[in-house]
Design a protein around this motif. Sequence first.
Motif, mmCIF file in Angstrom:
data_model
loop_
_atom_site.group_PDB
_atom_site.id
_atom_site.type_symbol
_atom_site.label_atom_id
_atom_site.label_comp_id
_atom_site.label_asym_id
_atom_site.label_seq_id
_atom_site.Cartn_x
_atom_site.Cartn_y
_atom_site.Cartn_z
ATOM 1 N N ASP A 76 -17.863 24.008 -16.281
ATOM 2 C CA ASP A 76 -17.055 23.572 -17.419
ATOM 3 C C ASP A 76 -17.314 24.456 -18.638
ATOM 4 O O ASP A 76 -16.385 24.812 -19.367
ATOM 5 N N GLU A 77 -18.597 24.806 -18.856
ATOM 6 C CA GLU A 77 -18.937 25.654 -20.004
ATOM 7 C C GLU A 77 -18.368 27.063 -19.831
ATOM 8 O O GLU A 77 -17.864 27.663 -20.784
ATOM 9 N N ILE A 78 -18.444 27.572 -18.593
ATOM 10 C CA ILE A 78 -17.897 28.906 -18.311
ATOM 11 C C ILE A 78 -16.385 28.898 -18.498
ATOM 12 O O ILE A 78 -15.809 29.830 -19.070
ATOM 13 N N ALA A 79 -15.740 27.832 -18.023
ATOM 14 C CA ALA A 79 -14.287 27.722 -18.157
ATOM 15 C C ALA A 79 -13.869 27.742 -19.622
ATOM 16 O O ALA A 79 -12.878 28.381 -20.003
ATOM 17 N N GLU A 80 -14.628 27.052 -20.463
ATOM 18 C CA GLU A 80 -14.315 27.007 -21.890
ATOM 19 C C GLU A 80 -14.488 28.386 -22.522
ATOM 20 O O GLU A 80 -13.656 28.815 -23.332
ATOM 21 N N ARG A 81 -15.541 29.094 -22.136
ATOM 22 C CA ARG A 81 -15.793 30.430 -22.688
ATOM 23 C C ARG A 81 -14.714 31.428 -22.280
ATOM 24 O O ARG A 81 -14.293 32.264 -23.084
ATOM 25 N N LEU A 82 -14.294 31.340 -21.018
ATOM 26 C CA LEU A 82 -13.331 32.316 -20.499
ATOM 27 C C LEU A 82 -11.884 31.854 -20.659
ATOM 28 O O LEU A 82 -10.959 32.585 -20.296
ATOM 29 N N GLU A 83 -11.722 30.619 -21.141
ATOM 30 C CA GLU A 83 -10.397 30.044 -21.350
ATOM 31 C C GLU A 83 -9.601 29.991 -20.047
ATOM 32 O O GLU A 83 -8.439 30.417 -19.978
#
Length: 228
Positions: free
Chosen positions: A181-188
């Motif tokens: 989830d955190e990676i998804a937010e960073r990479l949009e």
Amino acid sequence: MTIRVLLVDDQTLLRSAFRVLVDSEPDMTVVGEAADGAEGVALARSERADVVLMDIRMPGMDGLAATRLISADPELAHVRVVMLTTFEVDEYVVQSLRAGASGFLGKGAEPEELLNAIRIAAAGEALLSPTATKGLIAKFLAQGGTGDDDPDAEPYSERLAALTVREREVLVLVAGGHSNDEIAERLEVSPLTVKTHVNRAMAKLGARDRAQLVVTAYESGLVRPRVE
């Protein structure tokens, strides 16, 4: 679905405490106990365990050797091993991850932490607590080298070449301890997209799970731990 848990530890009292704790949960059950690694491997096969709580130090076959046997057995590909350590910063932490463990947990962990570890492992995720991750990085720093120092091993640089730019980017973030989830937010992007990249990276690098990806990222030199 009930999570089938196997307890492998040479301390009878500790196994008994773990059994009471695990059996108190409606979604998991203890299917066997073993006092050494060899017995643990045999029970993992016969009792169809999902998660093995494995002590690292035991007389006879230790937890590292037992974990290697479990990881190398195609019939036990579904089994996830969580190493139990006296201290989270343990001299065998790196070896346990290389052996195929999905993560590790200090024996002094709170009951809820242990139960959560079992559920995380059963779901196929890696269990790397902040304390343990710091210990893992410190170990790599102390070793002063990478996996490429082994002349018999396939160079990590060649394996990394198979990754796409985005897969490398995701691998760096995984090694940094970030969740999907955190990676998804960073990479949009969506968490599902991140999961797809993680799974592809694991397949290309021959990693059993997320924990193995962390090891590969540091050993390859793709990620360099920072000294605080």
